[in-house]
Design an enzyme around this catalytic site. Structure first.
Site, PDB file in Angstrom:
ATOM      1  N   SER A   1      -6.375   6.714 -11.360  1.00 10.91           N
ATOM      2  CA  SER A   1      -7.625   5.927  -9.271  1.00 10.91           C
ATOM      3  C   SER A   1      -7.591   6.988  -8.853  1.00 10.91           C
ATOM      4  CB  SER A   1      -5.940   5.280  -8.756  1.00 10.91           C
ATOM      5  OG  SER A   1      -4.455   5.800  -8.881  1.00 10.91           O
TER       6      SER A   1
ATOM      7  N   GLU B   1      -8.195   8.202  -4.114  1.00  9.96           N
ATOM      8  CA  GLU B   1      -8.496   7.512  -3.328  1.00  9.96           C
ATOM      9  C   GLU B   1      -9.628   8.043  -2.246  1.00  9.96           C
ATOM     10  OE1 GLU B   1      -4.027   6.978  -1.565  1.00  9.96           O
ATOM     11  OE2 GLU B   1      -4.971   8.085  -0.082  1.00  9.96           O
TER      12      GLU B   1
ATOM     13  N   ALA C   1      -4.086   3.398  10.984  1.00 11.74           N
ATOM     14  CA  ALA C   1      -3.442   2.814  12.378  1.00 11.74           C
ATOM     15  C   ALA C   1      -3.726   2.375  13.195  1.00 11.74           C
ATOM     16  CB  ALA C   1      -2.194   3.185  12.163  1.00 11.74           C
TER      17      ALA C   1
ATOM     18  N   HIS D   1      -6.083   0.378   1.774  1.00 12.55           N
ATOM     19  CA  HIS D   1      -5.210   0.482   1.807  1.00 12.55           C
ATOM     20  C   HIS D   1      -4.353  -0.309   3.668  1.00 12.55           C
ATOM     21  CE1 HIS D   1      -4.221   4.777   0.415  1.00 12.55           C
ATOM     22  NE2 HIS D   1      -4.926   3.966  -0.288  1.00 12.55           N
TER      23      HIS D   1
ATOM     24  N   GLY E   1       2.334   2.394   7.771  1.00 11.43           N
ATOM     25  CA  GLY E   1       1.361   3.583   8.928  1.00 11.43           C
ATOM     26  C   GLY E   1       1.634   4.125   9.866  1.00 11.43           C
ATOM     27  N   ASP E   2       1.161   4.594  10.530  1.00 16.93           N
ATOM     28  CA  ASP E   2       1.863   5.131  11.757  1.00 16.93           C
ATOM     29  C   ASP E   2       0.527   5.191  12.596  1.00 16.93           C
ATOM     30  OD1 ASP E   2       3.833   7.296  10.088  1.00 16.93           O
ATOM     31  OD2 ASP E   2       2.271   8.090   9.272  1.00 16.93           O
TER      32      ASP E   2
ATOM     33  N   TYR F   1       8.341   8.526  -1.997  1.00 18.68           N
ATOM     34  CA  TYR F   1       8.305   9.471  -1.481  1.00 18.68           C
ATOM     35  C   TYR F   1       9.325  10.435  -2.208  1.00 18.68           C
ATOM     36  CZ  TYR F   1       6.198   7.453   2.705  1.00 18.68           C
ATOM     37  OH  TYR F   1       5.237   6.865   3.022  1.00 18.68           O
TER      38      TYR F   1
ATOM     39  N   HIS G   1      10.849   9.739   3.001  1.00 20.12           N
ATOM     40  CA  HIS G   1      10.264  10.257   3.832  1.00 20.12           C
ATOM     41  C   HIS G   1      10.227  11.137   4.651  1.00 20.12           C
ATOM     42  CE1 HIS G   1       8.174   7.898   7.446  1.00 20.12           C
ATOM     43  NE2 HIS G   1       7.454   7.873   6.582  1.00 20.12           N
TER      44      HIS G   1
ATOM     45  N   LYS H   1      10.902  -2.978  -0.953  1.00 21.50           N
ATOM     46  CA  LYS H   1       9.990  -2.758  -1.107  1.00 21.50           C
ATOM     47  C   LYS H   1       9.947  -3.474  -2.520  1.00 21.50           C
ATOM     48  CE  LYS H   1       8.506   1.875   0.430  1.00 21.50           C
ATOM     49  NZ  LYS H   1       7.077   2.605   1.221  1.00 21.50           N
TER      50      LYS H   1
ATOM     51  N   PHE I   1      -1.197  19.632   6.110  1.00 25.46           N
ATOM     52  CA  PHE I   1      -0.902  18.277   5.518  1.00 25.46           C
ATOM     53  C   PHE I   1       0.514  18.317   5.259  1.00 25.46           C
ATOM     54  CE2 PHE I   1      -5.920  17.189   4.214  1.00 25.46           C
ATOM     55  CZ  PHE I   1      -5.657  16.607   5.390  1.00 25.46           C
TER      56      PHE I   1
ATOM     57  N   HIS J   1      -2.517   9.425  -9.893  1.00 27.36           N
ATOM     58  CA  HIS J   1      -3.634   8.609  -8.437  1.00 27.36           C
ATOM     59  C   HIS J   1      -3.834  10.196  -7.616  1.00 27.36           C
ATOM     60  CE1 HIS J   1      -4.655   6.434  -5.327  1.00 27.36           C
ATOM     61  NE2 HIS J   1      -3.676   7.015  -4.060  1.00 27.36           N
TER      62      HIS J   1
HETATM   63  P1  FAD Z   1       8.400   2.671   5.201  1.00 28.74           P
HETATM   64  O1  FAD Z   1       8.143   1.584   3.846  1.00 28.74           O
HETATM   65  O2  FAD Z   1       7.942   1.291   5.800  1.00 28.74           O
HETATM   66  O3  FAD Z   1       9.367   3.682   5.459  1.00 28.74           O
HETATM   67  C1  FAD Z   1       9.027   4.238   7.098  1.00 28.74           C
HETATM   68  C2  FAD Z   1      10.459   4.796   7.182  1.00 28.74           C
HETATM   69  O4  FAD Z   1      11.481   3.636   7.748  1.00 28.74           O
HETATM   70  C3  FAD Z   1      10.312   5.630   6.478  1.00 28.74           C
HETATM   71  O5  FAD Z   1      11.250   6.494   6.643  1.00 28.74           O
HETATM   72  C4  FAD Z   1      12.413   4.507   5.780  1.00 28.74           C
HETATM   73  O6  FAD Z   1      13.072   5.463   5.337  1.00 28.74           O
HETATM   74  C5  FAD Z   1      12.644   4.192   6.362  1.00 28.74           C
HETATM   75  N1  FAD Z   1      12.356   2.776   6.392  1.00 28.74           N
HETATM   76  C6  FAD Z   1      11.819   1.784   5.600  1.00 28.74           C
HETATM   77  N2  FAD Z   1      12.845   0.424   5.873  1.00 28.74           N
HETATM   78  C7  FAD Z   1      13.830   0.273   6.622  1.00 28.74           C
HETATM   79  C8  FAD Z   1      14.677  -0.306   6.567  1.00 28.74           C
HETATM   80  N3  FAD Z   1      15.156  -1.745   6.762  1.00 28.74           N
HETATM   81  N4  FAD Z   1      16.283   0.160   7.406  1.00 28.74           N
HETATM   82  C9  FAD Z   1      15.845   1.828   7.704  1.00 28.74           C
HETATM   83  N5  FAD Z   1      14.948   2.171   7.516  1.00 28.74           N
HETATM   84  C10 FAD Z   1      13.420   1.939   6.818  1.00 28.74           C
HETATM   85  N6  FAD Z   1      -1.356   5.927   6.655  1.00 28.74           N
HETATM   86  C11 FAD Z   1      -1.670   5.512   6.928  1.00 28.74           C
HETATM   87  O7  FAD Z   1      -1.601   5.673   8.126  1.00 28.74           O
HETATM   88  N7  FAD Z   1      -2.817   4.711   5.977  1.00 28.74           N
HETATM   89  C12 FAD Z   1      -2.649   4.666   5.095  1.00 28.74           C
HETATM   90  O8  FAD Z   1      -4.084   4.306   4.317  1.00 28.74           O
HETATM   91  C13 FAD Z   1      -1.848   5.443   4.494  1.00 28.74           C
HETATM   92  N8  FAD Z   1      -1.692   5.733   2.770  1.00 28.74           N
HETATM   93  C14 FAD Z   1      -0.471   6.159   1.901  1.00 28.74           C
HETATM   94  C15 FAD Z   1      -0.950   6.207   0.798  1.00 28.74           C
HETATM   95  C16 FAD Z   1       0.156   7.049   0.348  1.00 28.74           C
HETATM   96  C17 FAD Z   1       0.316   7.355  -1.341  1.00 28.74           C
HETATM   97  C18 FAD Z   1       1.082   6.866   1.145  1.00 28.74           C
HETATM   98  C19 FAD Z   1       2.364   7.612  -0.043  1.00 28.74           C
HETATM   99  C20 FAD Z   1       1.260   7.663   2.236  1.00 28.74           C
HETATM  100  C21 FAD Z   1      -0.276   6.959   2.923  1.00 28.74           C
HETATM  101  N9  FAD Z   1       0.365   6.720   4.227  1.00 28.74           N
HETATM  102  C22 FAD Z   1      -0.743   6.457   5.161  1.00 28.74           C
HETATM  103  C23 FAD Z   1       1.011   7.148   4.895  1.00 28.74           C
HETATM  104  C24 FAD Z   1       2.471   5.845   5.470  1.00 28.74           C
HETATM  105  O9  FAD Z   1       1.581   5.059   6.500  1.00 28.74           O
HETATM  106  C25 FAD Z   1       3.407   6.985   6.098  1.00 28.74           C
HETATM  107  O10 FAD Z   1       3.832   7.614   5.576  1.00 28.74           O
HETATM  108  C26 FAD Z   1       4.443   6.249   7.322  1.00 28.74           C
HETATM  109  O11 FAD Z   1       5.453   7.102   7.475  1.00 28.74           O
HETATM  110  C27 FAD Z   1       5.163   5.268   5.751  1.00 28.74           C
HETATM  111  O12 FAD Z   1       4.919   4.568   5.661  1.00 28.74           O
HETATM  112  P2  FAD Z   1       4.839   3.207   4.231  1.00 28.74           P
HETATM  113  O13 FAD Z   1       4.672   2.343   3.819  1.00 28.74           O
HETATM  114  O14 FAD Z   1       6.018   4.921   2.784  1.00 28.74           O
HETATM  115  O15 FAD Z   1       6.469   2.815   5.326  1.00 28.74           O
END
Ligand code: FAD
Length: 281
Positions: free
Chosen positions: A12, A14, A48, A73, A104-105, A141, A145, A161, A212, A262
């Site tokens: 895939s 991206e 985001a 995404h 997201g961030d 991660y 993360h 998740k 990065f 990917h």
């Molecule tokens: P989560 O899975 O929610 O995790 C975020 C943080 O919260 C982690 O530190 C986790 O340990 C913590 N956490 C989660 N649940 C809990 C809980 N219940 N209690 C306490 N802590 C918790 N970013 C973008 O903005 N746009 C994109 O298109 C994009 N594409 C991406 C594609 C891939 C394949 C990857 C790996 C990352 C991508 N990102 C993108 C980056 C991503 O959005 C960031 O890394 C973001 O900070 C975390 O997103 P997540 O979905 O992993 O969050």
């Protein structure tokens, strides 16, 4: 893990949404150069806070119109349940069947979290609202993360998740395959045994890679960093070395039977094509 044969390893790609008409034309050409590799689907990143959301959908539409499966995404940070519902309805209406679901961030200076705190809540909401309509990919991660309290807490967040309904995970890129293998084993032991597809970042530009990697918490092993630094501005040497390193990594992952690769294409076809050619994919 089961062994995959080289020819059947799903790929895939991206992309990020282009910001200008010239960028859009260039990306169209890049996709045409990559399609002969037969990707299972292409995904398009999403900013985001509204920075690239229209561009994401436009690029996804273009890929679908070109006859390939496409996944936007979709990040939930700063969003409300109503806005996510509306977006999901739009995706369904456009024939989209896959989503990469993320927290997201937020761009700096942007408001609060919104109604979703973690990606697991987004995955659960997508399932509540749309059942099994979407194939859901989530982020993983292997090197943790950067905001996680510790690796165990991050693993639990990943398991949440999966339990919320994710189908597949895509990893942050890494250069140390042991981190990936350990993550996959630990996740499976914790009951999260969905396929974990390694994210592959071609090495083409050392300063960009260092930037990065610092931001996303991916470790560049010292032996790679020192060699890249040693090449200075010598792009040809950086690219030749980067190709060798990434082909070796992919080969190792393939031999271990990963469920796919990917590629973070950075909207360029050359590096991905070169890697796939050397792998015989
Ligand atoms: P989560 O899975 O929610 O995790 C975020 C943080 O919260 C982690 O530190 C986790 O340990 C913590 N956490 C989660 N649940 C809990 C809980 N219940 N209690 C306490 N802590 C918790 N970013 C973008 O903005 N746009 C994109 O298109 C994009 N594409 C991406 C594609 C891939 C394949 C990857 C790996 C990352 C991508 N990102 C993108 C980056 C991503 O959005 C960031 O890394 C973001 O900070 C975390 O997103 P997540 O979905 O992993 O969050």
């Amino acid at each position: 893990m089961t062994q995959s044969s080289s020819s059947s390893l799903p790929l895939s790609f991206e992309f990020f949404p282009p910001k200008t008409p010239e960028g859009a034309d260039k990306l169209t050409a890049v996709r045409q150069q990559l399609y002969p590799l037969g990707p299972e689907y292409c995904s398009v990143t999403y900013g985001a806070g509204g920075t690239t959301q229209d561009g994401t959908l436009q690029t996804v539409r273009a890929i679908l119109a070109e006859g390939f499966d496409a996944a936007p995404h979709f990040s939930c940070i700063g969003a409300t349940r109503a806005s996510v519902r509306e977006q999901l309805q739009q995706f369904q209406a456009e024939g989209i069947r896959r989503i990469v679901a993320l927290r997201g961030d937020l761009p700096s200076g942007y408001g609060g979290f919104g109604e979703f705190r973690y990606a697991s809540e987004l995955v659960a909401f997508i399932r509540e609202e749309t059942g099994r309509h979407f194939h859901i990919e989530v982020a993983a991660y292997p090197e943790m993360h950067p905001q996680a309290r510790n690796p165990q807490a991050d693993l639990q967040a990943y398991v949440a998740k999966v339990q919320a309904g994710a189908d597949v995970a895509l990893t942050q890129y890494f250069f140390n395959s042991d981190a990936y293998f350990r993550f996959v084993d630990e996740a499976a032991k914790a009951g999260a045994d969905i396929p974990v597809v390694p994210g592959i970042m071609p090495i083409t530009n050392s300063s960009q890679l260092m930037r990065f990697s610092d931001a996303c918490g991916a470790e560049i092993p010292r032996w790679i960093r020192t060699r890249l630094e040693g090449f200075g501005d010598d792009k040809a040497s950086i690219q030749a070395f980067g190709l060798e390193v990434i082909v070796d990594l992919c080969d190792q992952l393939r031999c271990a039977g990963v469920p796919g690769l990917h590629f973070y294409t950075m909207n360029q076809s050359g590096p991905v094509k070169a890697i796939c050619e050397q792998l015989g994919l």
